[in-house]
Design an enzyme around this catalytic site. Structure first.
Site, PDB file in Angstrom:
ATOM      1  N   ARG A  15       0.148   6.856  -8.485  1.00 49.12           N
ATOM      2  CA  ARG A  15      -0.906   5.968  -7.751  1.00 49.12           C
ATOM      3  C   ARG A  15      -2.181   6.326  -8.193  1.00 49.12           C
ATOM      4  NH1 ARG A  15       0.969   4.671  -2.633  1.00 49.12           N
ATOM      5  NH2 ARG A  15      -0.896   4.318  -1.665  1.00 49.12           N
ATOM      6  N   TYR A  31     -10.248  15.725   0.545  1.00 51.27           N
ATOM      7  CA  TYR A  31     -11.310  14.499  -0.566  1.00 51.27           C
ATOM      8  C   TYR A  31     -12.460  15.000  -0.698  1.00 51.27           C
ATOM      9  CZ  TYR A  31      -7.952  10.909  -1.777  1.00 51.27           C
ATOM     10  OH  TYR A  31      -6.021  10.917  -1.861  1.00 51.27           O
ATOM     11  N   SER A  70      -4.622  14.263   6.346  1.00 48.60           N
ATOM     12  CA  SER A  70      -4.986  14.032   5.109  1.00 48.60           C
ATOM     13  C   SER A  70      -6.633  13.589   5.591  1.00 48.60           C
ATOM     14  CB  SER A  70      -4.408  12.901   4.574  1.00 48.60           C
ATOM     15  OG  SER A  70      -5.799  12.220   3.898  1.00 48.60           O
ATOM     16  N   GLY A 114      -2.824   9.012   3.665  1.00 52.03           N
ATOM     17  CA  GLY A 114      -4.243   8.508   4.024  1.00 52.03           C
ATOM     18  C   GLY A 114      -4.145   7.338   4.544  1.00 52.03           C
ATOM     19  N   TYR A 173       0.900  -1.764  -0.197  1.00 54.54           N
ATOM     20  CA  TYR A 173      -0.089   0.025   0.120  1.00 54.54           C
ATOM     21  C   TYR A 173       1.060   1.621   0.125  1.00 54.54           C
ATOM     22  CZ  TYR A 173      -2.281   3.800   1.600  1.00 54.54           C
ATOM     23  OH  TYR A 173      -3.336   4.933   2.035  1.00 54.54           O
ATOM     24  N   ASP A 227       4.978  17.467  -5.443  1.00 58.48           N
ATOM     25  CA  ASP A 227       5.453  16.973  -4.850  1.00 58.48           C
ATOM     26  C   ASP A 227       5.706  15.089  -6.214  1.00 58.48           C
ATOM     27  OD1 ASP A 227       2.875  14.636  -5.275  1.00 58.48           O
ATOM     28  OD2 ASP A 227       2.205  15.496  -3.640  1.00 58.48           O
ATOM     29  N   SER A 228       5.594  13.543  -5.997  1.00 61.93           N
ATOM     30  CA  SER A 228       6.016  12.696  -6.392  1.00 61.93           C
ATOM     31  C   SER A 228       7.184  12.692  -7.014  1.00 61.93           C
ATOM     32  CB  SER A 228       4.929  13.098  -7.931  1.00 61.93           C
ATOM     33  OG  SER A 228       4.140  12.721  -7.407  1.00 61.93           O
ATOM     34  N   GLN A 273      -5.922  18.411   3.712  1.00 63.79           N
ATOM     35  CA  GLN A 273      -6.338  17.541   2.370  1.00 63.79           C
ATOM     36  C   GLN A 273      -7.303  17.443   2.482  1.00 63.79           C
ATOM     37  OE1 GLN A 273      -5.947  14.402   1.354  1.00 63.79           O
ATOM     38  NE2 GLN A 273      -7.398  15.463  -0.194  1.00 63.79           N
ATOM     39  N   HIS A 293       0.774  12.082  -7.904  1.00 65.57           N
ATOM     40  CA  HIS A 293      -0.217  11.560  -6.631  1.00 65.57           C
ATOM     41  C   HIS A 293       1.013  10.087  -6.729  1.00 65.57           C
ATOM     42  CE1 HIS A 293      -3.905  11.306  -4.156  1.00 65.57           C
ATOM     43  NE2 HIS A 293      -3.274  10.036  -3.693  1.00 65.57           N
TER      44      HIS A 293
HETATM   45  C1  LIG Z   1       0.245   5.915   0.786  1.00 67.03           C
HETATM   46  C2  LIG Z   1      -0.082   6.981   0.640  1.00 67.03           C
HETATM   47  C3  LIG Z   1      -1.487   7.297   0.960  1.00 67.03           C
HETATM   48  C4  LIG Z   1      -1.717   8.853   0.062  1.00 67.03           C
HETATM   49  N1  LIG Z   1      -3.043   9.286   0.519  1.00 67.03           N
HETATM   50  C5  LIG Z   1      -3.557  10.492  -0.493  1.00 67.03           C
HETATM   51  C6  LIG Z   1      -4.235  10.718   0.922  1.00 67.03           C
HETATM   52  O1  LIG Z   1      -4.970  10.536   1.477  1.00 67.03           O
HETATM   53  N2  LIG Z   1      -4.960  12.378   0.132  1.00 67.03           N
HETATM   54  C7  LIG Z   1      -4.175  12.683  -0.677  1.00 67.03           C
HETATM   55  O2  LIG Z   1      -4.631  14.158  -1.584  1.00 67.03           O
HETATM   56  N3  LIG Z   1      -2.721  12.510  -1.381  1.00 67.03           N
HETATM   57  C8  LIG Z   1      -2.378  10.975  -0.874  1.00 67.03           C
HETATM   58  N4  LIG Z   1      -1.227  10.589  -1.455  1.00 67.03           N
HETATM   59  C9  LIG Z   1      -0.378  11.119  -2.123  1.00 67.03           C
HETATM   60  C10 LIG Z   1       0.374  12.333  -1.531  1.00 67.03           C
HETATM   61  O3  LIG Z   1       0.421  13.066  -1.058  1.00 67.03           O
HETATM   62  C11 LIG Z   1       2.011  12.939  -2.005  1.00 67.03           C
HETATM   63  O4  LIG Z   1       0.930  13.244  -3.074  1.00 67.03           O
HETATM   64  C12 LIG Z   1       2.515  11.624  -2.416  1.00 67.03           C
HETATM   65  O5  LIG Z   1       2.692  10.673  -2.236  1.00 67.03           O
HETATM   66  C13 LIG Z   1       3.806  11.761  -3.343  1.00 67.03           C
HETATM   67  O6  LIG Z   1       4.871  10.738  -4.038  1.00 67.03           O
HETATM   68  P1  LIG Z   1       5.802  10.869  -3.329  1.00 67.03           P
HETATM   69  O7  LIG Z   1       5.358   9.456  -2.290  1.00 67.03           O
HETATM   70  O8  LIG Z   1       6.840   9.796  -4.204  1.00 67.03           O
HETATM   71  O9  LIG Z   1       6.752  11.763  -2.310  1.00 67.03           O
HETATM   72  C14 LIG Z   1      -1.000   8.913  -0.485  1.00 67.03           C
HETATM   73  C15 LIG Z   1       0.712   8.870  -0.876  1.00 67.03           C
HETATM   74  C16 LIG Z   1       0.701   7.558  -0.195  1.00 67.03           C
HETATM   75  C17 LIG Z   1       1.891   7.355  -0.860  1.00 67.03           C
END
Ligand SMILES: Cc1cc2nc3c(=O)[nH]c(=O)nc-3n(C[C@H](O)[C@H](O)[C@H](O)COP(=O)(O)O)c2cc1C
Length: 396
Positions: free
Chosen positions: A288, A140, A117, A90, A36, A316-317, A138, A285
Site C-alpha cells: 500500500r 503512528y 491501530s 485503520g 480502500y 506480514d504482506s 500500533q 504495508h
Molecule cells: C485497509 C488497511 C488499513 C491499514 N491500516 C494500517 C494502520 O492503520 N497502521 C499500520 O501500521 N498498518 C496498516 N495497514 C497495514 C497492515 O497492518 C498490514 O501491514 C498489511 O495489511 C499486511 O498485508 P495483507 O493485508 O496483505 O495481509 C493497513 C492495511 C489495510 C489493508
C-alpha cells in the site's frame, strides 16, 4: 435483521478460503470501501509481487512421520495458540461496522494477538477490553510529542504490553483507487454515494446504526477530519521526519515490548535493533505504500540473513493461508500477521465472517504442518523448504 442470508447466497461455512471471503466482501460493501481495503499503491506492483513471491516458495512434504502438529507459538515469553495475528487496520469500521470488535473477540477466543491501530475506528481501550490480554497497539508517531506519550500511556493503562511503531508511512501512499472512488471523510452525500448505499443495503443499514466512522483514538487531540481524503488526514497527523532518535525516545517511554513495523532493508533491521527494538516487523504495508517495494517474503529472507537467528522477526504482506504462513516460517519468520484476510472476513459476514477467517487460517495451517510431516510451528525451518535443483521454480 440484515444477518439473514440473501436468497441464493451460500452460507459462510461453505466458503473454503480467504479468497472466497474476499469475493463475498466485494459484493457486500460499497466500491469505495472495497477499494480502500483491497487496493495497493500506484499500479499495485507491490501488492502483486507479495503474491507472486510467496507462490515461488515451495515446501517439501515428509511422509510417514505420524505427527499431530502443535500449531502454538511462543513470542515475547508468552505462548499463543496460533502463530498468526491480526495486523493493525485503520478505518476498520468503514469496511464493516463493528469489524474491530468482532475481530478482537475472535482474537480472544482463538488466543492470537490483535493489533489496535492508531487510526482505528474503535478506541484502543475498547479493543483491549474485547481482546482480553491479546491486544497490542500500533503507533503512528504524531508530530506532537505529547500525543505520542499520551497514546502510549493509554495503551499501557489498558493492559497492552506489546507495541509496534509503524515507520513505513513517511507520506501517505499513492492510493489510486481511493482517488478514483473519491473516498473522502466524513462521507459526502451525492449521487455516487447514494448509489453505493442503495446497492449495498446490508452495509448501509449497519453503518446507519453505528454512525459514520471516526478516529476515536485521536479525536480528543484534534477532532477535525472534515472534507479530507483519508490519506490527507493521515498525512496531516503523522510525523514525517521520524528518525532513529525518535525510536530511542519511544523505547524509553514504553516499558513493554517494542517492534518496528514496515522494515524492508536489512540495514534498517540492524538500526532498529540498535535503537532498542525487541523485534522487527517485516512488511511492505500490504503493497500500500510503494509500487516498486520488494515483496515482504524476499525482504524477510534478506533480513534474517543480516541479523542472524536470534532476534524476533514477524512478517506480514500477502499472507492468505496456512501454507503462506509456513512459507514465511521457512524463510525465517517467528510469527506472521495479516490485515486484509481478517477484514475480508468481517466485511463478508460481520462476526461470523471474522470467525470464519480465523478458522480457515487455523485449519489450513494445521493441514499444512501435517502434510509437511512437521511436528510443530517451532520446529518448522529451512529443512522444509524445497530447494530441489530439478525444480524450475527454484533455479537461480
Ligand atoms: C485497509 C488497511 C488499513 C491499514 N491500516 C494500517 C494502520 O492503520 N497502521 C499500520 O501500521 N498498518 C496498516 N495497514 C497495514 C497492515 O497492518 C498490514 O501491514 C498489511 O495489511 C499486511 O498485508 P495483507 O493485508 O496483505 O495481509 C493497513 C492495511 C489495510 C489493508
Amino acid at each position: 435483521m440484515v444477518r439473514r442470508i440473501p436468497r441464493g447466497e451460500a452460507p459462510l461455512r461453505s466458503l473454503s478460503c480467504i479468497h472466497d471471503l474476499a469475493r463475498r466482501a466485494k459484493r457486500r460493501i460499497p466500491a469505495f470501501a472495497w477499494g480502500y481495503l483491497d487496493g495497493g499503491s500506484g499500479e499495485e506492483g507491490g501488492l502483486r509481487r507479495n503474491r507472486e513471491r510467496l507462490d515461488s516458495v515451495l515446501l517439501k512434504p515428509r511422509f510417514c512421520t505420524g505427527v499431530r502438529p502443535d500449531c502454538s507459538a511462543e513470542l515475547f515469553g508468552r505462548r499463543y495458540a496460533q502463530p498468526f495475528g491480526i495486523a493493525p487496520v485503520g478505518m476498520g469500521g468503514l469496511l464493516w461496522p463493528g469489524a474491530d470488535l468482532a475481530l478482537a473477540a475472535e482474537a480472544k477466543r482463538h488466543d492470537l494477538p490483535m493489533v489496535a491501530s492508531t487510526v482505528s475506528t474503535t478506541a484502543l481501550e475498547d479493543i483491549a477490553q474485547a481482546a482480553g490480554g491479546n491486544a497490542w497497539f500500533q503507533l503512528y508517531a504524531s508530530r506532537k510529542p505529547e500525543i505520542n506519550r499520551d497514546l502510549l500511556e493509554r495503551a499501557w493503562a489498558a493492559g497492552i504490553r506489546v507495541m509496534a511503531v509503524t515507520v513505513d508511512v513517511p507520506m501517505a501512499g499513492d492510493r489510486r483507487r481511493d482517488v478514483r472512488n473519491r473516498f473522502v471523510l466524513p462521507f459526502r452525500p451525492g449521487p455516487r454515494f447514494a448509489w453505493e448505499v442503495l446497492t449495498h443495503p446490508a452495509w448501509a443499514l449497519a453503518t446507519a446504526r453505528h454512525g459514520s466512522p471516526g478516529f476515536p483514538n485521536l479525536a480528543r487531540y484534534s477532532g477535525e477530519v472534515d472534507g479530507q481524503t483519508l490519506t490527507a488526514f493521515i498525512s496531516s497527523q503523522i510525523k514525517d521526519d521520524l528518525g532513529w532518535d525518535d525510536i530511542r525516545h519511544f523505547r524509553q517511554l514504553w516499558p513493554g515490548k517494542m517492534l518496528i513495523k514496515g522494515i524492508l532493508a536489512p540495514e534498517d533491521a540492524a538500526l532498529a535493533l540498535d535503537a532498542g527494538a525487541d523485534g522487527i516487523w517485516v512488511s511492505n504495508h500490504g503493497g500500500r505504500q510503494q509500487d516498486s517495494a520488494p515483496a515482504a517474503i524476499d525482504a524477510l529472507a534478506a533480513i534474517r540473513a543480516e541479523i542472524g537467528p536470534g532476534p524476533v522477526v514477524v512478517m506480514d504482506s500477502g499472507i492468505r493461508s496456512g501454507e503462506d504462513m509456513a512459507r514465511a516460517r521457512v524463510m525465517g519468520a517467528d510469527f506472521v500477521f495479516s490485515g486484509r484476510s481478517f477484514y475480508y472476513g468481517a466485511a463478508a459476514g460481520g462476526q461470523a465472517g471474522a470467525a470464519r477467517a480465523v478458522e480457515l487460517l487455523a485449519s489450513d495451517l494445521r493441514r499444512t504442518l501435517t502434510q509437511l510431516g512437521c511436528p510443530s510451528w517451532g520446529a518448522l525451518d529451512g529443512r522444509w523448504r524445497w530447494d530441489g535443483r530439478d525444480s524450475p521454480d527454484n533455479r537461480g
